[in-house]
Design a protein around this motif. Structure first.
Motif, short mmCIF file in Angstrom:
data_model
loop_
_atom_site.label_atom_id
_atom_site.label_comp_id
_atom_site.label_asym_id
_atom_site.label_seq_id
_atom_site.Cartn_x
_atom_site.Cartn_y
_atom_site.Cartn_z
N ALA A 16 49.91 37.20 39.68
CA ALA A 16 50.85 38.25 39.30
C ALA A 16 50.69 38.57 37.82
O ALA A 16 50.46 37.66 37.01
N HIS A 17 50.82 39.84 37.46
CA HIS A 17 50.65 40.23 36.06
C HIS A 17 51.76 39.67 35.19
O HIS A 17 51.54 39.36 34.02
N HIS A 18 52.98 39.55 35.74
CA HIS A 18 54.11 38.95 35.04
C HIS A 18 54.81 37.98 35.98
O HIS A 18 54.76 38.14 37.20
N VAL B 38 48.80 32.09 38.77
CA VAL B 38 48.13 32.57 37.56
C VAL B 38 48.84 33.84 37.12
O VAL B 38 49.00 34.79 37.90
N THR B 39 49.27 33.85 35.86
CA THR B 39 50.04 34.99 35.35
C THR B 39 49.84 35.08 33.84
O THR B 39 49.09 34.31 33.24
N HIS C 231 49.57 40.04 43.94
CA HIS C 231 50.75 40.90 43.83
C HIS C 231 50.37 42.25 43.23
O HIS C 231 50.14 42.38 42.04
N ASP C 232 50.26 43.22 44.11
CA ASP C 232 49.96 44.62 43.82
C ASP C 232 48.52 44.83 43.35
O ASP C 232 47.73 43.88 43.26
N VAL C 233 48.17 46.11 43.09
CA VAL C 233 46.76 46.47 42.86
C VAL C 233 46.51 47.09 41.50
O VAL C 233 45.37 47.41 41.18
N LEU C 234 47.52 47.28 40.69
CA LEU C 234 47.39 48.06 39.46
C LEU C 234 47.04 47.24 38.23
O LEU C 234 46.95 47.82 37.14
N TYR C 235 46.81 45.95 38.37
CA TYR C 235 46.74 45.08 37.21
C TYR C 235 45.41 44.34 37.11
O TYR C 235 44.73 44.11 38.12
#
Length: 360
Positions: free
Chosen positions: A9-11, A40-41, A99-103
């Motif tokens: 996750a990015h955050h 991992v973040t 977690h999501d695709v934008l990061y």
């Protein structure tokens, strides 16, 4: 039997946000079920390094978060160490949860999963984010159409949070809708005195996609509007607006308990705060937006409003004028959230999804 899962996750907590809350609930719940859980973040809200808490081993990589701080775009830029950290963790894992695709974290994790042939799932928390900046919207569309398709294309299963997000996914993707959950032990109704001005609560960052300016413009003498998410912006001096600052996750139940009504004016997303407010016994006024029409907002205690400042002000005045009706709506919403949603059910489904994803 697969028992090692990596979340990417990015955050993550202590950074505040709905995605961060989901990641925390999922990772803790999986650890309690016997999974060996790694995360991992970014280290934007804490120091870089590896820590273990609640059975979750968190690897935090140094990152710069200036784009969010300056422009409201949550896109941390990482130290090159992210590449090596993800390579090691993906190699160890039996399944990876992206977690999501934008990061950047999502892109690098998907690449390593493909190279190392590690099965992974992709969790889509939002659809298209209607940012106020045309440049941000253009970049987002380009990323979704290129790198985003690469990330989704290798996933064993894609997990959108609702049917609205699911409708935006490629037809070739294997999709299973996985709605959010809520901790009904922490978020539950409490007594609300009638001898004070009703409090309307807004929770979120003060950015256009959350509808902050619209809600602030709906100030009225019939109620107080309290904002949880930051300090009072310069030039916004209306005394009918109260600013609670950045409320830590542990203190959010109290913020809901001190309110009477919740307003959600987001565009392009249905934030986790909707379920938290419902579970806390607050009637919820929602912007009339397709992304906010989800399974959980179809239940009682929710009203949709065609939001401009005048419409929202009129809807709030009507609602707070009848305290008995306001209380009844909150109680019905809390009963619905308690009966239909919980993190236990959510994590049970994740356990099954992971096991299916790792079958030959």
């Amino acid at each position: 039997m697969s028992h090692r899962v990596l979340h990417v996750a990015h955050h993550a907590v202590p950074h505040l946000g709905g995605l961060e809350t989901v990641v925390a609930a999922e990772t803790r719940g999986l650890a309690a079920r016997g999974w060996e859980v790694a995360l991992v973040t970014s280290a934007t809200a804490t120091r870089p390094g590896t820590t273990v808490a609640d059975g979750v081993r968190a690897v935090r990589v140094r990152a710069w978060n200036g784009l969010e701080e300056r422009y409201g775009v949550p896109f941390p830029l990482y130290s090159p160490r992210l590449v090596g950290a993800l390579a090691r963790e993906v190699r160890r894992a039996d399944v990876v949860h992206v977690h999501d695709v934008l990061y950047l974290t999502s892109w690098v994790a998907a690449l390593w999963c493909r190279l190392l042939r590690t099965p992974y799932v992709v969790h889509r928390h939002v659809g298209f984010v209607h940012h106020s900046s045309a440049l941000v919207r253009l970049v987002q569309a380009a990323v979704v159409a290129t790198i985003g398709r690469f990330v989704l294309g290798g996933a064993r299963v894609v997990l959108p949070i609702d049917e609205h997000v699911a409708a935006s996914l490629p037809a070739s993707a294997r999709v299973e809708v996985l709605g959010n959950g809520v901790d009904t032990d922490r978020f539950h109704p409490g007594p609300r005195p009638d001898d004070r001005l009703p409090r309307v609560l807004f929770v979120g960052r003060f950015v256009p996609k959350k509808g902050f300016e619209l809600v602030a413009a709906a100030a009225d003498d019939a109620y107080e509007i309290a904002f949880a998410g930051g300090d009072r912006p310069r030039g916004l001096d209306d005394p009918r607006l109260t600013f609670l600052g950045v409320v830590p996750v542990a203190e959010m139940p109290d913020a809901y308990a001190r309110a009477d009504v919740m307003v959600v004016a987001s565009v392009g997303e249905c934030p986790l705060t909707v379920l938290e407010a419902m579970a806390s016994g607050l009637p919820v006024l929602l912007r009339e937006d397709p992304a906010l029409h989800t399974e959980w907002t179809s239940g009682p205690g929710v009203r949709f409003v065609d939001m401009d400042a005048g419409d929202l002000r009129a809807a709030l005045r009507t609602l707070v004028a009848d305290r008995d009706e306001m209380r009844r709506l909150g109680e019905d919403g809390a009963a619905y959230a308690r009966a239909a949603y919980s993190w236990d059910v959510h994590v049970d489904r994740l356990d099954r999804i992971y096991r299916e994803a790792t079958r030959p």
